[in-house]
Every structure is written in structure tokens, then in C-alpha cells.
Design an enzyme around this catalytic site. Structure first.
Site, mmCIF file in Angstrom:
data_model
loop_
_atom_site.group_PDB
_atom_site.id
_atom_site.type_symbol
_atom_site.label_atom_id
_atom_site.label_comp_id
_atom_site.label_asym_id
_atom_site.label_seq_id
_atom_site.Cartn_x
_atom_site.Cartn_y
_atom_site.Cartn_z
ATOM 1 N N GLU A 139 1.221 -1.266 0.197
ATOM 2 C CA GLU A 139 -0.343 -0.486 -0.293
ATOM 3 C C GLU A 139 1.149 1.432 -0.279
ATOM 4 O OE1 GLU A 139 -4.087 0.554 0.562
ATOM 5 O OE2 GLU A 139 -2.709 2.131 -0.357
ATOM 6 N N ASN A 213 9.249 3.675 -0.344
ATOM 7 C CA ASN A 213 10.041 4.537 1.456
ATOM 8 C C ASN A 213 11.421 4.752 1.571
ATOM 9 O OD1 ASN A 213 7.038 4.939 1.487
ATOM 10 N ND2 ASN A 213 6.888 3.190 3.143
ATOM 11 N N GLY A 258 13.222 20.455 7.066
ATOM 12 C CA GLY A 258 12.616 20.543 8.245
ATOM 13 C C GLY A 258 13.993 19.431 9.453
ATOM 14 N N CYS A 265 5.829 4.849 9.312
ATOM 15 C CA CYS A 265 6.272 4.376 8.389
ATOM 16 C C CYS A 265 7.771 4.957 7.739
ATOM 17 C CB CYS A 265 5.724 4.833 7.072
ATOM 18 S SG CYS A 265 3.679 4.298 6.976
ATOM 19 N N LYS A 268 9.944 3.076 10.679
ATOM 20 C CA LYS A 268 10.295 1.911 10.312
ATOM 21 C C LYS A 268 10.759 0.997 9.557
ATOM 22 C CE LYS A 268 5.991 0.018 10.138
ATOM 23 N NZ LYS A 268 6.218 -1.362 9.846
ATOM 24 N N LYS A 323 3.454 15.118 11.231
ATOM 25 C CA LYS A 323 3.417 15.954 10.170
ATOM 26 C C LYS A 323 1.883 16.317 10.133
ATOM 27 C CE LYS A 323 0.556 12.593 6.365
ATOM 28 N NZ LYS A 323 1.356 11.779 5.605
ATOM 29 N N ARG A 330 2.753 9.029 16.423
ATOM 30 C CA ARG A 330 4.181 7.819 15.885
ATOM 31 C C ARG A 330 5.386 8.292 15.980
ATOM 32 N NH1 ARG A 330 0.849 3.013 13.619
ATOM 33 N NH2 ARG A 330 0.056 4.670 12.452
HETATM 34 C C1 UGA Z 1 4.679 7.690 3.547
HETATM 35 C C2 UGA Z 1 4.556 7.573 1.795
HETATM 36 O O1 UGA Z 1 4.761 8.912 1.903
HETATM 37 C C3 UGA Z 1 3.976 6.807 1.199
HETATM 38 O O2 UGA Z 1 3.564 6.094 0.538
HETATM 39 C C4 UGA Z 1 3.894 5.385 1.942
HETATM 40 O O3 UGA Z 1 2.294 4.528 1.561
HETATM 41 C C5 UGA Z 1 3.370 5.617 3.608
HETATM 42 O O4 UGA Z 1 4.477 6.031 4.477
HETATM 43 C C6 UGA Z 1 3.351 3.915 4.232
HETATM 44 O O5 UGA Z 1 4.379 3.686 4.115
HETATM 45 O O6 UGA Z 1 2.363 3.900 4.698
HETATM 46 P P1 UGA Z 1 3.294 9.327 5.264
HETATM 47 O O7 UGA Z 1 3.816 7.995 6.540
HETATM 48 O O8 UGA Z 1 2.216 9.289 5.709
HETATM 49 O O9 UGA Z 1 3.347 8.085 3.914
HETATM 50 O O10 UGA Z 1 3.536 10.617 5.955
HETATM 51 P P2 UGA Z 1 4.604 11.485 4.533
HETATM 52 O O11 UGA Z 1 3.911 12.276 4.015
HETATM 53 O O12 UGA Z 1 5.182 10.395 3.682
HETATM 54 O O13 UGA Z 1 5.732 12.156 5.361
HETATM 55 C C7 UGA Z 1 6.968 11.898 6.144
HETATM 56 C C8 UGA Z 1 7.703 12.804 7.443
HETATM 57 O O14 UGA Z 1 8.350 12.869 6.281
HETATM 58 C C9 UGA Z 1 6.772 13.745 7.703
HETATM 59 O O15 UGA Z 1 7.132 13.809 9.344
HETATM 60 C C10 UGA Z 1 6.399 14.935 6.983
HETATM 61 O O16 UGA Z 1 6.515 15.479 8.103
HETATM 62 C C11 UGA Z 1 8.132 14.647 6.326
HETATM 63 N N1 UGA Z 1 8.547 15.360 5.571
HETATM 64 C C12 UGA Z 1 7.418 15.289 4.108
HETATM 65 C C13 UGA Z 1 8.989 16.147 5.429
HETATM 66 O O17 UGA Z 1 9.717 16.700 6.495
HETATM 67 N N2 UGA Z 1 9.222 17.704 3.517
HETATM 68 C C14 UGA Z 1 8.902 16.992 2.890
HETATM 69 O O18 UGA Z 1 8.765 18.323 2.240
HETATM 70 C C15 UGA Z 1 8.094 16.239 3.355
#
Ligand code: UGA
Length: 450
Positions: A139, A213, A258, A265, A268, A323, A330
Site C-alpha cells: 500500500e 519509502n 525540516g 512508516c 520503521k 506531519k 508515532r
Molecule cells: C509515507 C509515504 O509517503 C506513503 O507513500 C506510504 O504509503 C506510507 O509512508 C506508508 O508506508 O504507509 P506517511 O507516513 O503518511 O506516508 O507520511 P509522509 O507524508 O510521507 O511524511 C513522512 C514525513 O516526512 C513526515 O514527518 C513529514 O513531515 C516529512 N516531510 C515530508 C518533510 O519533512 N518534508 C517534505 O517535503 C515532506
């Protein structure tokens, strides 16, 4: 199709809702009684935008256990939390596999939606699920955008026995053909043709998830390194990263610097990918560096704040979620930052639009508005990229605060706007003159190179 989904967490609840919307008969098994009661009463315990509304429009039967006997397809969407050695803990997957193997009909297709180590599907196929057909089907949805990502994915990846392919293609047929999808949601990637459906081996599909990821996390760590270096040499990080993003081979997403990446995700999955390499005697250098950089990024940001404040000073912390768009804390960098600041003898008054409480051992006060959290603060720190913080009335905040420091750990405020409101502004790299040791480039610029 009769579909049973095991696990009503993010992936399970979203998959169940989406497939029910598309016309399948869905049973969703949830063993946690509190979560089960919430889903049954029509409330979304995950508080994912739009999910509660969508769920009330469809028919998903939530149950504490299932017999699997009439299921054509079974989706496994249980948790695979990080174990002590960095490898995922597969206990819930093993339990689900044992139950499915004992009760599902021979030939039923079992889709592994949980993120599992490479080789898990093949192992289950020759073990407890030898009568069924095991397909890895990772996913890719993001918290906060989960419904849209599930209805309008960039790609569908699946792999396993060749004779399971038709069932998987049928299950996702409407999504692939973009037929009968909700009109009030749309693809945010602008694409309109059929969704790429890639069929491969189970091992390849499992690795494809970790690879995606791992790459995104590495991209973020790289962007953070560039931002730190930009700070050191006196360049404008947003101009540098913005120009990089214009190259379509690089892409403009995931370049916002950041205080570090977090969530359920990336931390891990990057550790698990490293462990997969280690297990094969392969040293995944780039990934290891990305993980290490992420830890250093957070420590560096915390140190930059601590350097500016005396012991006992108060920080107004804006953001607790890992985020924006989620209440999930988590592996949240904001929470990790709060712990470091407390350890340094600072007091923390926090506010997050979605998070109302934190773990009992985290001795911070959680307020119900940003103004309350910033009242009389010696410094304001932005730790989550909520749009509410990007649009905050900086003048009003500055009138409330005692100190004039604004640490923007998410690059959401324009430095000039902060200065206009009377703040001294620092981005994720902190204040250049003190937070980063003089680099070789600086020494060159100052004519003091050895
Ligand atoms: C992430 C992946 O983006 C999804 O594609 C994947 O399906 C999911 O993990 C998963 O394996 O289930 P998610 O954990 O919801 O999704 O979060 P993200 O939107 O990817 O953000 C991850 C981290 O990166 C957050 O702490 C966010 O603040 C940070 N981030 C994101 C930044 O510091 N800068 C950015 O430009 C984008």
C-alpha cells in the site's frame, strides 16, 4: 467479490471502505474492542479526513473475528511494528496467516497489504497458506490523504502466483480504469489514464514498497543536508531546493527541509530495509547515512534552540503530530524534540490542531489554541507543517511572546514575514553564525582557509 479484510487500522479501514464503495461485499475484522466499537458506531477512530463520511455511505461489516469460508479475497492489513532489533515484529501477520490457512477455502487469494520483510509472502505460501494463493500487494497511501490515494493511486503493485493475477486485476479493476470513483475526490497528480498495474514476483513487490519509502526518506535527508549547507554558506535554501525541484527527474515534492522525518512508516521501513541488506551481507551505505542524518537533524535543531535559551525558559511548541493532516504522533519529530527540550531544562507549552493529549511521561502542557501555547513564551518553535501555522498572524503572536525568537522547524514561514513581525527567525538549520561550525567553504570565503 466477497472480501475479508483483517485489521481495521489505516490500511485495512481505507481498503475496506474503498472496496465497499466500489461494490464488493466487505467484512472487516478488528480484534481491538475499542477500535471495533468505534467503527461499528460509525465514528472514525483514526480521524482521517473524509473517512467517517465515506464509511457512512457504504456497507462494511465490522466483526471481532471471521471464518473466511466464503471469502474470494482476503486482505491482510495488520500492524508490523518495529521490533527491538530494527526488524518488523510479524506476530500479527503470523496469527492472521494461521487463521486464514485453517479456515479459508483452497485457492482463495490472500493479499498482503501490511509492509513485511522480503521473502515473507513466499514463506507463508509454502507454510500456513499453502492451500491459498499469497500475493504481495503493498500500500502506498499517505496519512491525511488516504482516501484520495486509495481511489486514485499512482500505481498498483502486486506479485505472487501467476494464476492469482486475474483476481487481483478484477479487485482493482474500477480503480485501474478510473470508473465509478467518487466525484468529490480527484487525483492530485493530475493523471487521467489507466492506473499503472505492475505484476511481478512477491519478492519484488515486497522490495518495491521498502524501496519507495527508503528513497523518499533519503530524498528528505538529502534536502535537509542541502538546507544546512545553504545556511552555512549564506545561500537561500528555498531558492536552491526550489530550483532543483524544477528538474522533472528530481521533482518538486519531498524537498521541504525540516527538523527530520517521522511517522509510523519511514523510520520503521528504513530500519527494516537496512536490516534486509544486513541479513544478506549487503551494506546499504546511502540508506544508513539517510537514517543517521535524520537523527542528527533533530539533535541539531534542538541544540540550536537550547543555545539561545537559558535553563528554565519556556518554549511555545506549535505542532505535535508527525506531519500535518493527522493526529498521529508515532515517531513524531515534534514529540522527540519536546523530549530533548525538556531534558535541556526548558519548559514546553504545546498546541496542535489535531493532538489533544500526549503520553503521560512527557511533561509538557498541551493547550487548546496556538495563542495559549505561545503566551509569554521565550521562543516559538514550529514542529509540524500545519497550514494553520503557515498562515498564523505573526504580529499577534509576537505581541504575546516574551522573547523574539522563532524557530521554524518546518520551513513554513517566510523569513521576511517573521522579521516584519519583530521575530528573529531561524529555519531547520538554526542560526548560521552559531549553530553550524565554520565549514571549509566559510573559511574560504573569509580567507582563513588552512
Ligand atoms: C509515507 C509515504 O509517503 C506513503 O507513500 C506510504 O504509503 C506510507 O509512508 C506508508 O508506508 O504507509 P506517511 O507516513 O503518511 O506516508 O507520511 P509522509 O507524508 O510521507 O511524511 C513522512 C514525513 O516526512 C513526515 O514527518 C513529514 O513531515 C516529512 N516531510 C515530508 C518533510 O519533512 N518534508 C517534505 O517535503 C515532506
Amino acid at each position: 467479490m466477497n472480501v475479508t479484510v483483517v485489521g481495521a487500522g489505516y490500511v485495512g479501514a481505507i481498503s475496506a471502505t474503498v472496496l465497499a464503495y466500489l461494490g464488493d461485499r466487505i467484512t472487516c475484522v478488528e480484534s481491538d474492542p475499542v477500535r471495533l466499537a468505534a467503527w461499528r458506531s460509525g465514528t472514525d477512530p483514526l480521524r482521517e479526513p473524509g473517512l467517517g463520511d465515506m464509511l457512512r455511505r457504504v456497507d462494511v461489516r465490522f466483526v471481532p473475528h471471521a471464518d473466511f469460508a466464503d471469502a474470494d479475497a482476503i486482505l491482510v492489513a495488520v500492524g508490523t511494528p518495529m521490533g527491538r532489533d530494527g526488524r518488523p515484529d510479524l506476530e500479527q501477520v503470523e496469527t492472521a496467516a494461521a487463521q486464514i490457512g485453517a479456515r479459508a477455502r483452497p485457492g482463495a487469494v490472500v493479499l498482503m497489504r501490511s509492509t513485511v520483510p522480503v521473502g515473507t509472502c513466499d514463506r507463508l505460501q509454502s507454510g500456513p497458506l499453502h492451500e491459498q494463493r499469497v500475493v504481495s500487494n503493498p500500500e502506498f497511501l499517505r496519512e491525511g490523504h488516504a482516501l484520495r490515494d486509495a481511489f486514485f493511486p499512482d500505481r498498483i503493485i502486486a506479485g505472487g502466483p501467476a494464476d492469482a493475477r486475474a483476481t487481483v486485476a478484477e479487485l482493482y479493476g474500477r480503480i485501474i480504469d478510473r470508473y465509478g470513483l467518487p466525484r468529490d475526490l480527484s487525483a492530485d497528480n493530475g493523471s487521467s489514464g489507466p492506473v499503472p498495474f505492475r505484476w511481478m514476483s512477491a519478492t519484488s513487490a515486497e522490495l518495491a514498497k521498502y524501496a519507495a519509502n527508503g528513497f523518499l526518506a533519503t530524498k528528505l535527508s538529502f534536502a535537509n543536508e542541502i538546507a544546512n549547507l545553504a545556511q552555512a554558506v549564506g545561500a537561500d535554501a528555498s531558492a536552491v531546493l526550489g530550483s532543483m525541484g524544477l528538474d522533472p527527474r528530481i521533482g518538486s515534492q519531498f524537498l521541504r527541509p525540516g527538523l527530520g522525518w517521522g511517522g509510523s512508516c519511514f523510520p520503521k521501513d528504513t530500519r527494516a530495509l537496512q536490516a534486509i541488506g544486513d541479513g544478506m551481507g549487503y551494506d546499504f551505505l546511502v540508506l544508513k547515512a539517510a537514517i543517521e542524518q535524520n537523527a542528527r537533524q533533530l539533535r541539531g535543531f534542538a541544540a540550536a534552540i537550547e543555545r539561545e535559551l537559558p535553563q528554565g525558559a519556556t518554549v511555545g511548541l506549535l505542532g505535535l503530530a508527525f506531519k500535518a493532516g493527522t493526529a498521529d504522533t508515532r515517531e513524531s519529530p515534534a514529540i522527540a524534540l519536546a523530549r530533548l527540550l525538556l531534558r535541556a531544562g526548558l519548559a514546553v507549552n504545546a498546541y496542535d490542531p489535531a493532538v489533544r493529549e500526549v503520553a503521560g511521561d512527557l511533561k509538557i502542557r498541551v493547550h487548546s489554541t496556538a495563542a495559549e501555547a505561545c503566551d509569554a513564551a521565550d521562543a516559538v518553535v514550529i514542529a509540524t507543517e500545519w497550514p494553520e501555522f503557515a498562515a498564523i498572524d505573526l504580529g499577534a503572536v509576537r505581541r504575546l511572546t516574551r522573547g523574539d525568537l522563532l524557530f521554524d522547524g518546518r520551513s513554513v514561514i517566510a523569513p521576511a514575514a517573521a522579521a516584519a513581525a519583530g521575530f528573529r527567525y531561524a529555519g531547520p538549520a538554526g542560526f548560521s553564525e552559531r549553530s553550524i561550525e565554520m565549514t571549509a567553504v566559510q573559511r574560504l570565503r573569509l580567507g582563513t582557509a588552512a
